[in-house]
Design an enzyme around this catalytic site. Structure first.
Site, PDB file in Angstrom:
ATOM      1  N   SER A 173      24.327  30.308  44.354  1.00 44.46           N
ATOM      2  CA  SER A 173      25.335  29.057  44.027  1.00 44.46           C
ATOM      3  C   SER A 173      24.185  28.047  43.303  1.00 44.46           C
ATOM      4  CB  SER A 173      26.056  28.798  45.360  1.00 44.46           C
ATOM      5  OG  SER A 173      26.771  27.477  44.625  1.00 44.46           O
ATOM      6  N   LEU A 174      24.253  27.044  42.080  1.00 50.95           N
ATOM      7  CA  LEU A 174      23.704  26.582  41.532  1.00 50.95           C
ATOM      8  C   LEU A 174      23.903  25.176  41.822  1.00 50.95           C
ATOM      9  CD1 LEU A 174      23.503  28.018  37.877  1.00 50.95           C
ATOM     10  CD2 LEU A 174      22.582  27.545  38.875  1.00 50.95           C
TER      11      LEU A 174
ATOM     12  N   LYS B 263      39.002  29.570  48.483  1.00 51.08           N
ATOM     13  CA  LYS B 263      39.704  28.658  47.217  1.00 51.08           C
ATOM     14  C   LYS B 263      41.347  28.370  47.735  1.00 51.08           C
ATOM     15  CE  LYS B 263      37.518  27.734  43.620  1.00 51.08           C
ATOM     16  NZ  LYS B 263      36.883  28.442  42.403  1.00 51.08           N
TER      17      LYS B 263
ATOM     18  N   ASN C 135      38.691  23.302  45.507  1.00 51.62           N
ATOM     19  CA  ASN C 135      37.414  23.403  44.456  1.00 51.62           C
ATOM     20  C   ASN C 135      36.906  22.789  45.370  1.00 51.62           C
ATOM     21  OD1 ASN C 135      37.533  21.875  42.438  1.00 51.62           O
ATOM     22  ND2 ASN C 135      36.032  23.132  41.839  1.00 51.62           N
TER      23      ASN C 135
ATOM     24  N   ASP D 191      37.909  23.113  38.754  1.00 46.81           N
ATOM     25  CA  ASP D 191      37.835  23.253  37.304  1.00 46.81           C
ATOM     26  C   ASP D 191      38.593  23.398  35.621  1.00 46.81           C
ATOM     27  OD1 ASP D 191      36.390  24.728  39.342  1.00 46.81           O
ATOM     28  OD2 ASP D 191      37.861  26.016  40.449  1.00 46.81           O
TER      29      ASP D 191
ATOM     30  N   GLY E  55      42.742  38.181  31.557  1.00 47.43           N
ATOM     31  CA  GLY E  55      42.759  38.206  33.188  1.00 47.43           C
ATOM     32  C   GLY E  55      43.921  37.636  33.701  1.00 47.43           C
TER      33      GLY E  55
ATOM     34  N   GLY F 151      42.372  34.465  39.748  1.00 47.33           N
ATOM     35  CA  GLY F 151      42.196  33.023  40.528  1.00 47.33           C
ATOM     36  C   GLY F 151      41.634  31.876  39.848  1.00 47.33           C
TER      37      GLY F 151
ATOM     38  N   ASN G 164      46.078  41.781  30.884  1.00 47.94           N
ATOM     39  CA  ASN G 164      45.220  42.004  31.580  1.00 47.94           C
ATOM     40  C   ASN G 164      45.409  43.682  32.494  1.00 47.94           C
ATOM     41  OD1 ASN G 164      44.005  40.780  34.918  1.00 47.94           O
ATOM     42  ND2 ASN G 164      45.714  41.604  35.638  1.00 47.94           N
TER      43      ASN G 164
ATOM     44  N   TYR H  67      28.899  32.651  33.308  1.00 45.59           N
ATOM     45  CA  TYR H  67      28.015  32.201  33.202  1.00 45.59           C
ATOM     46  C   TYR H  67      26.470  33.134  33.205  1.00 45.59           C
ATOM     47  CZ  TYR H  67      28.491  30.352  37.567  1.00 45.59           C
ATOM     48  OH  TYR H  67      28.259  30.266  39.226  1.00 45.59           O
TER      49      TYR H  67
ATOM     50  N   GLY I   9      30.777  29.566  29.711  1.00 49.86           N
ATOM     51  CA  GLY I   9      30.987  29.090  31.417  1.00 49.86           C
ATOM     52  C   GLY I   9      29.877  28.026  31.865  1.00 49.86           C
TER      53      GLY I   9
HETATM   54  P1  ATR Z   1      38.576  36.019  40.005  1.00 45.07           P
HETATM   55  O1  ATR Z   1      39.730  34.335  40.979  1.00 45.07           O
HETATM   56  O2  ATR Z   1      37.839  35.006  40.361  1.00 45.07           O
HETATM   57  O3  ATR Z   1      39.660  35.039  38.872  1.00 45.07           O
HETATM   58  P2  ATR Z   1      40.343  38.624  41.005  1.00 45.07           P
HETATM   59  O4  ATR Z   1      41.438  37.441  41.366  1.00 45.07           O
HETATM   60  O5  ATR Z   1      40.069  39.374  41.989  1.00 45.07           O
HETATM   61  O6  ATR Z   1      38.651  36.995  40.849  1.00 45.07           O
HETATM   62  O7  ATR Z   1      41.127  38.415  39.584  1.00 45.07           O
HETATM   63  C1  ATR Z   1      39.433  39.377  38.803  1.00 45.07           C
HETATM   64  C2  ATR Z   1      40.522  39.524  37.408  1.00 45.07           C
HETATM   65  O8  ATR Z   1      39.446  40.513  36.257  1.00 45.07           O
HETATM   66  C3  ATR Z   1      41.420  40.457  37.759  1.00 45.07           C
HETATM   67  O9  ATR Z   1      42.369  40.143  36.667  1.00 45.07           O
HETATM   68  C4  ATR Z   1      40.832  41.808  36.818  1.00 45.07           C
HETATM   69  O10 ATR Z   1      42.033  42.536  37.104  1.00 45.07           O
HETATM   70  P3  ATR Z   1      42.993  43.711  37.539  1.00 45.07           P
HETATM   71  O11 ATR Z   1      44.429  42.500  38.083  1.00 45.07           O
HETATM   72  O12 ATR Z   1      43.605  44.212  37.003  1.00 45.07           O
HETATM   73  O13 ATR Z   1      42.288  44.046  39.019  1.00 45.07           O
HETATM   74  C5  ATR Z   1      40.446  41.704  36.386  1.00 45.07           C
HETATM   75  N1  ATR Z   1      39.042  42.319  36.478  1.00 45.07           N
HETATM   76  C6  ATR Z   1      38.149  42.623  37.094  1.00 45.07           C
HETATM   77  N2  ATR Z   1      37.593  43.595  36.731  1.00 45.07           N
HETATM   78  C7  ATR Z   1      38.276  44.455  35.589  1.00 45.07           C
HETATM   79  C8  ATR Z   1      37.429  45.601  35.151  1.00 45.07           C
HETATM   80  N3  ATR Z   1      36.291  46.188  35.246  1.00 45.07           N
HETATM   81  N4  ATR Z   1      38.337  45.672  33.512  1.00 45.07           N
HETATM   82  C9  ATR Z   1      39.651  44.658  33.165  1.00 45.07           C
HETATM   83  N5  ATR Z   1      39.784  43.950  34.743  1.00 45.07           N
HETATM   84  C10 ATR Z   1      38.810  43.400  34.973  1.00 45.07           C
END
Ligand code: ATR
Length: 288
Positions: A19-20, A71, A92, A107, A131, A134, A155, A229, A250
């Site tokens: 962590s930074l 979180k 956060n 955030d 995506g 979170g 997504n 980032y 980021g």
């Molecule tokens: P965070 O809180 O960091 O956003 P998270 O809730 O686990 O972490 O969400 C990760 C996101 O990255 C999700 O949108 C996930 O897609 P899914 O909902 O389909 O799982 C996406 N993600 C992670 N790896 C991926 C990959 N290889 N290709 C496409 N989407 C990916």
């Protein structure tokens, strides 16, 4: 110099890893002349999160950053939530009051700064999120509260995209929100999306991955931002830049969310110039 008056702050996470935040916060303390010490607190057992928070409060610890995986888990242990934390459903930053900790989410402000540094505006923008986790939720709330003209959420799992779209419609019913599976990007009708990459794809050490690689995708964008980032410029951003689009990385978001948290704890706001210096320092601390 630590003395009897030092205000203690910290990070709650597991793992704390690389962590930074300690670097960012302790540098901010020096720059702003605040008698603050910011320490890493790794809570390894999620069942002990409540005990950790109660103990920290009893010890008078003035505040925390909270990150993965706490979180959301931290919320039942708090006195209340700030507006942005309530809308995002995640916290956060904790700020101590006599009765308990209040949860905030900086955030959103960090993301707004990441975009603003590159003159990218959410107002009137067609925002495209990749995506639905979170991080995407913070970006979606930014779109909902930042005057976007339209929000599209793509997504891998379309059910999660739709669930996030529904949450955004509840916050801002007037905003047009669409959700679809990532693979349907070719059906996007527009060509001026401000795209925010909100997944962990491309994060170190998987730096040769990009969630989308097809050059035709990047033609649909007006600009691209990435919450990742490490590396400072992801492959996703490299591809966007190769397509001639403005890009935002980021790291500026990380620094700015930290600066906003610092300001909640101390009342001190660093200048934009100091924030830029911090950015340079953090770049030097990233994994090679
Ligand atoms: P965070 O809180 O960091 O956003 P998270 O809730 O686990 O972490 O969400 C990760 C996101 O990255 C999700 O949108 C996930 O897609 P899914 O909902 O389909 O799982 C996406 N993600 C992670 N790896 C991926 C990959 N290889 N290709 C496409 N989407 C990916």
């Amino acid at each position: 110099m630590i003395d009897a008056k030092t205000k203690v702050l910290g990070l709650l996470a597991h793992p704390i890893g690389h962590s930074l935040s300690p670097l960012i916060q302790n540098t901010l303390a020096t720059v702003c002349g605040e008698n603050v010490a910011y320490l890493p607190f790794e809570v390894k057992n999620p069942d002990e999160l409540g005990a950790a928070i109660r103990g920290a409060h009893a010890l008078g610890i003035a505040g925390f950053n909270v990150t993965v995986p706490y979180k959301e888990a931290v919320i039942p242990h708090l006195l209340g939530l700030g507006e942005e934390a309530r809308l995002i459903g995640a916290v956060n930053t904790l700020v101590r009051t006599e009765e308990g900790y209040v949860g905030h989410n900086t955030d959103l402000a960090g993301m707004a700064t990441m975009l603003a540094r590159k003159n990218l505006r959410t107002e009137g923008a067609h925002i495209l999120l990749l995506g639905a986790g979170g991080a995407a939720r913070s970006a979606a709330v930014l779109a909902a509260t930042g005057g976007a003209a339209e929000l599209v959420i793509l997504n891998r799992n379309p059910v999660r995209a739709e669930a996030l779209a529904k949450a955004v419609r509840d916050i801002t019913p007037s905003l047009t929100v669409r959700a679809a599976a990532l693979e349907h990007w070719q059906e996007l009708p527009g060509n001026d999306y401000l795209c925010i990459q909100c997944t962990s794809v491309g994060m170190w050490p998987n730096t040769e991955e990009s969630i989308v690689e097809d050059p035709r995708f990047f033609e649909k964008l007006s600009a691209a931002a990435d919450i990742v980032y490490t590396p400072e410029e992801t492959k996703f951003l490299r591809l966007a830049r190769a397509a001639g689009k403005p890009v935002a990385g980021g790291l500026a978001m990380l620094i700015s969310q930290g600066a906003h948290a610092f300001s909640l704890w101390t009342g001190k706001r660093c200048t934009a110039e100091q924030e830029e210096r911090l950015l340079t320092l953090a770049k030097g601390a990233l994994p090679a």
